[in-house]
Motif scaffolding. Structure first.
Motif, mmCIF file in Angstrom:
data_model
loop_
_atom_site.group_PDB
_atom_site.id
_atom_site.type_symbol
_atom_site.label_atom_id
_atom_site.label_comp_id
_atom_site.label_asym_id
_atom_site.label_seq_id
_atom_site.Cartn_x
_atom_site.Cartn_y
_atom_site.Cartn_z
ATOM 1 N N ARG C 70 59.948 42.371 54.289
ATOM 2 C CA ARG C 70 58.654 42.442 53.847
ATOM 3 C C ARG C 70 57.470 43.349 54.672
ATOM 4 N NH1 ARG C 70 58.040 36.568 53.577
ATOM 5 N NH2 ARG C 70 55.859 37.048 52.905
ATOM 6 N N PRO C 71 56.671 43.808 53.855
ATOM 7 C CA PRO C 71 55.485 44.408 54.275
ATOM 8 C C PRO C 71 55.065 44.118 55.939
ATOM 9 C CG PRO C 71 54.705 44.297 52.395
ATOM 10 C CD PRO C 71 56.062 43.574 52.508
ATOM 11 N N PHE C 72 54.994 42.867 55.920
ATOM 12 C CA PHE C 72 54.495 42.257 57.297
ATOM 13 C C PHE C 72 55.553 42.382 58.411
ATOM 14 C CE2 PHE C 72 56.691 38.515 56.405
ATOM 15 C CZ PHE C 72 56.879 37.952 57.759
ATOM 16 N N CYS C 75 55.445 46.005 59.446
ATOM 17 C CA CYS C 75 54.256 46.214 60.580
ATOM 18 C C CYS C 75 54.852 45.715 61.703
ATOM 19 C CB CYS C 75 53.173 45.556 59.987
ATOM 20 S SG CYS C 75 51.926 45.274 61.188
ATOM 21 N N HIS C 76 55.484 44.624 61.941
ATOM 22 C CA HIS C 76 56.009 44.037 63.366
ATOM 23 C C HIS C 76 56.945 45.072 63.814
ATOM 24 C CE1 HIS C 76 54.160 39.825 61.971
ATOM 25 N NE2 HIS C 76 53.276 40.874 62.543
ATOM 26 N N ARG C 81 50.234 51.935 58.357
ATOM 27 C CA ARG C 81 49.750 52.808 57.438
ATOM 28 C C ARG C 81 48.467 52.851 57.224
ATOM 29 N NH1 ARG C 81 51.727 51.520 51.066
ATOM 30 N NH2 ARG C 81 50.334 53.225 50.972
ATOM 31 N N PHE C 104 47.186 40.120 64.120
ATOM 32 C CA PHE C 104 48.212 39.898 63.375
ATOM 33 C C PHE C 104 49.284 40.897 63.361
ATOM 34 C CE2 PHE C 104 44.497 37.650 61.117
ATOM 35 C CZ PHE C 104 45.276 36.379 61.282
ATOM 36 N N GLY C 105 48.910 42.202 63.737
ATOM 37 C CA GLY C 105 50.073 43.048 63.717
ATOM 38 C C GLY C 105 50.456 43.612 65.049
ATOM 39 N N ALA C 149 44.842 50.118 61.362
ATOM 40 C CA ALA C 149 46.585 50.482 61.499
ATOM 41 C C ALA C 149 46.745 50.446 63.024
ATOM 42 C CB ALA C 149 46.479 51.582 60.662
ATOM 43 N N THR C 152 47.353 47.602 65.250
ATOM 44 C CA THR C 152 48.763 46.866 65.425
ATOM 45 C C THR C 152 49.678 47.586 66.246
ATOM 46 O OG1 THR C 152 49.760 48.423 63.646
ATOM 47 C CG2 THR C 152 48.467 46.642 62.989
#
Ligand SMILES: Nc1ncnc2c1ncn2[C@@H]1O[C@H](COP(=O)(O)OP(=O)(O)OP(=O)(O)O)[C@@H](O)[C@H]1O
Ligand SMILES: [Mg+2]
Lengths: 290, 336, 236
Positions: C70-72, C75-76, C81, C104-105, C149, C152
């Motif tokens: 999933r997107p999150f 990111c991790h 992006r 969060f990232g 972005a 993160t």
């Protein structure tokens, strides 16, 4: 179970399906074209039923064809006026979609309680469109159910023709697909919005006339029909007349059997269960397009 | 110095708290008015908890009155059938509502807007079916009453002991409002706002949207359920009557009138609507008709709610001066 | 070393193959350009890498598949992006927008404030921190999105048409910024861009997409002189 009973339940399901389809088409029409979700749609149904009641057994005792025509015309203008008075002014501001939710909810509060204040809590009884039964090969069908089915199917055909062949209908479809684009090519958005509400309200009136004789009329009668229509709309897919019809017949059939075996109070819970399952598996519905 | 800064920043809220704390003394125990104030506080907290969901996280739950009622029944039934002390039953009402809230959140994880609204509203409509069905325990449409109330020395927590009860409600409300305020200003609140303002962007920055949906359902259902149990204890009765659509609409309207995502707007909305509703009580059946009409009028005139009143006036003034440049047929794009 | 490998990546929207059987690789440390006519599938490709839609085929990041995440989670893993149309958190400050990414990232670290400050200085948003994001101009919106972005702490950054609607001066500043991000932070960049001038200046390699398929790949100078690429752009 006796075959006769099963057939009877299927017949009940089919006619109920026709009513739900008509109601859901109105809801889906408004949501698909204007992107407004009309929480007052149940109140439209309620008022359609009260108008029909006043014209028939309540006060005027008009012949039924007149009741149908006059109710539909009244509801058409009711929907038109509702959009012009309550929805149109909201569109001055960005974020009007949120305000529209509240205003439709506030309208539901207003219309429900207006009915309560004017007509009281006591449920009103509506006569059948036509009395009497058909007896076909041992099975009994009420004439009311036959007429309901015919009217329901006729409305679906008319809507398909309207959206596919008539200029105004095609414009509505255009708005549903792309509001900005439609405006650029010169489609009068505000007019389309008003007529969309008008047609949807008329459809709610028709379903009220068809259903009210079987369920009585009281001030919050519309909510239950409204939530069922919503489930039908989601199940069939917003904007698909075919999908809505199929969904309405399937769900109404399920309801007929559940009601028979478990009792009437489980009608709504079964719809909610179907809704949750459908949204988990296929949120777009059977034939979603808009 | 820090203290004075905090005082200045929150002058409005602290002033309001002070007034609410002293008002009963000034009223010399006017029972009727005190009970109205208590109702204002209860609905203010419920509407604020609801705002956490709708206004901050943009999760359109329409299940909060159902959570409130679930809390109420849990509170009453645990006292009646399990013999749990009433002061423990009230938080239990919150716990029960939170558990149900999280269960309802599960099918909502991948949904948006009206889809969440209708699933949760469906639960609201269905709840009365279950209450009626299990009438052996719930006493059906009559509802429950006559259960044990909180007692502190000679004082009983009940609407017939308004002065004492007001301060109980005041204490609980202030505590819960403070929790809501802290949540909004925490990183949880930041995530809510992120998902509300731009979900794709928020997700791409590492926010797990499912987690925060569960959190918002959990917290706001807990608070709604706890208030439901408190309400039930205060009035000494709970029935499916609370699930009337008009109750649902009234609380939602408090929230909208105060302004979505504008704490403490929902509390202000609750005070305005509760007092107004009380003032209109002599109209009997026409009360909700008038209230509906008022809501529609206010939303058309002031779509951002009361908390945005200063901004609305400013932008109205600006619009009047720029009238000519505004296109009449302007429809802004929508998301719901 | 390869940082990203796409293997037979395909995305269908109904009948339409928005991305079709796509294979390519991105080297660690490079700036990799993607260009192509409107509707070529560039943005869709970014959406696939960042986990927005399901797809068939596989995408491997730093040796491990990121398919189905999933997107999150992506990111991790270390991919950030930006979006073609700025999609900020419009009701909160520029600072909080960036904090969203940092909190969060980024891997948990004590010095969130320090990180945010560094990034604000890097992209040049100093002085704008307290402004509500809805009220900054287009260039600052793009910078805010980019800063969030970067907060993160990605190792791969996907940038979707960062210069659309900007003035020549702002385009220049953007080009410099991308070089800086690439060299000072050591972040690999994949950039979608219509302006060939920009592509020639920033990219190490350039891939042309057409109808969801890879048309050609190579050094930007060579690619833009290819007869067929010019035809695609002129012919539409
Ligand atoms: N969510 C979607 N549903 C259906 N079709 C889509 C969706 N997203 C993109 N498409 C289609 O996929 C194709 C590729 O779109 P994409 O946005 O990736 O193009 P692009 O190369 O980024 O173009 P541009 O230069 O205009 O940004 C287009 O035909 C578009 O209409
Ligand atoms: Mg694109």
């Amino acid at each position: 179970m006796a075959a006769e009973q099963a057939v009877n339940l299927v017949i009940v399901g089919i006619t109920l399906g026709a009513v739900y389809a008509v109601m859901a088409l109105g809801l889906s029409f408004i949501y698909g074209i204007t992107k407004i979700f009309n929480y007052a749609h149940g109140a439209f149904f309620t008022w359609g039923a009260y108008f029909a009641w006043m014209l028939s057994s309540g006060y005027l005792h008009l012949p039924y064809p007149a009741v149908v025509v006059i109710t539909v015309v009244i509801m058409f203008f009711f929907g038109f006026g509702y959009e012009k008075a309550f929805m149109y002014p909201l569109r001055r501001f960005a974020g009007w979609d949120i305000t529209a939710i509240i205003v439709t909810l506030g309208s539901a509060l207003l219309f429900d309680n207006l009915a309560l204040a004017l007509f009281g809590t006591r449920a009103k009884r509506m006569p059948y469109l036509v009395e009497g039964n058909f007896v076909v090969g041992g099975f009994t069908i009420t004439r009311h159910e036959v007429v309901t089915l015919i009217i329901g199917l006729a409305i679906m055909v008319l809507l398909i023709l309207f959206l596919g062949k008539v200029r105004q209908g095609m414009a509505m479809k255009g708005v549903a697909q792309d509001q900005t684009g439609a405006r650029i090519v010169g489609i009068p958005i505000n007019k389309i919005f008003s007529y969309t509400f008008a047609i949807a309200a008329a459809l709610a009136g028709v379903s009220a006339i068809l259903l009210a004789p079987k369920i009585l009329v009281y001030p919050t009668v519309g909510w239950v029909v409204f939530i069922k229509a919503f489930v039908v709309m989601v199940f069939g897919g917003v904007g698909s007349i075919k999908g809505t019809a199929i969904a309405a017949f399937i769900l109404a059939m399920v309801e007929a059997f559940v009601t028979f075996y478990l009792g009437g109070i489980w009608g709504t819970p079964i719809f909610i269960l179907v809704l949750i399952i459908m949204l988990t598996i296929r949120p777009k519905g059977l034939f979603g397009t808009w | 110095m820090v203290v004075s800064k905090i005082l200045r920043k929150n002058a409005f809220m602290l002033g309001a708290l002070l007034v609410l704390a002293l008002l009963p003394i000034a009223l010399r125990g006017n029972a009727h008015v005190l009970n109205i104030l208590s109702a204002c506080l209860i609905w203010g907290v419920v509407a604020s908890a609801w705002d956490l969901s709708i206004g901050y996280a943009s999760v359109w739950s329409f299940g909060h009155i159902a959570f409130f009622v679930i809390g109420g029944y849990t509170g009453a039934m645990t006292v009646m059938y399990l013999g749990i002390p009433p002061e423990a039953a009230i938080p239990l009402g919150g716990v029960a509502a939170a558990v149900i809230g999280i269960l309802i959140a599960l099918p909502c994880l991948r949904l948006h807007g009206i889809y969440i609204a209708m699933v949760t509203f469906g639960v609201h409509l269905v709840l009365s079916t279950f209450i009626l069905r299990w009438r052996d325990y719930t006493f059906g449409a009559t509802g429950l009453s006559g259960f044990e109330r909180i007692q502190l020395g000679q004082y009983v927590f009940s609407s017939s002991v308004p002065f004492f009860s007001y301060y109980v409600i005041f204490g609980v409300s202030v505590l819960l409002l403070f929790i809501i305020y802290r949540v909004i200003n925490s990183t949880i609140g930041l995530a809510f706002v992120g998902l509300r303002d731009s979900e794709p962007f928020a997700k791409s920055l590492g926010i797990n949207e499912y987690k925060y949906k569960l959190i918002v359902f959990g917290i706001s259902a807990f608070i709604a359920g706890l208030m439901g149990a408190l309400y039930t204890s205060f009035y000494g009765t709970v029935s499916p009557f609370m699930l009337e659509v008009s109750t649902f609409l009234m609380v939602l309207i408090m929230l909208m009138l105060g302004g979505l995502g504008r704490f403490p707007g929902a509390v202000i909305g609750a005070f305005v609507i509760t007092v107004l509703s009380e003032a209109l009580r002599p109209l009997v059946l026409w009360r909700f008709v008038i209230l509906g009409a008022i809501v529609i009028t206010v939303m058309i005139a002031m779509p951002q709610g009361l908390m945005a009143l200063p901004q609305t006036i400013k932008s109205f003034a600006r619009r009047v001066t720029q009238r000519k440049q505004i296109k009449k047929d302007s429809i802004k794009t929508s998301s719901i | 070393m390869k940082i990203l490998q796409a293997e037979k990546v395909t995305k269908l929207f109904g009948e339409l193959a928005a991305v079709s059987n796509l294979d390519f690789e991105v080297e660690s440390g490079e700036i990799f350009g993607i260009a192509g006519p409107n509707g070529a599938g560039k943005t869709t490709l970014f959406n696939l890498i960042s986990g927005v839609y399901p797809y068939t085929g596989d995408i491997i990041f730093e040796g491990k598949s990121i398919h189905g995440l999933r997107p999150f989670q992506i990111c991790h893993r270390g991919i950030a992006r930006t979006f073609q149309i700025p999609v900020l958190f419009s009701s909160i400050s520029v600072y909080d927008n960036i904090r969203m990414g940092a909190h969060f990232g980024a891997p948990k670290e004590k010095n969130e404030k320090e990180l945010i400050k560094e990034i604000i200085d890097l992209v040049g948003l100093r002085g704008q921190e307290e402004t509500i994001a809805a009220n900054v101009d287009l260039f600052d919106k793009r910078l805010t999105m980019l800063a969030a972005a970067l907060a993160t702490k990605p190792r791969l950054l996907l940038v979707d048409e960062p210069t659309g609607g900007l003035s020549p001066k702002e385009v220049r500043a953007s080009v410099e910024l991308f070089h800086k991000i690439n060299q000072e932070l050591g972040v690999t960049i994949i950039i979608i861009e219509h302006l060939m001038k920009v592509m020639v200046e920033v990219c190490d390699r350039l891939m042309i997409l057409n109808n969801g398929e890879k048309f050609c790949i190579g050094s930007p100078q060579k690619v833009i002189q290819t007869r067929e690429v010019i035809d695609i752009y002129l012919g539409g």
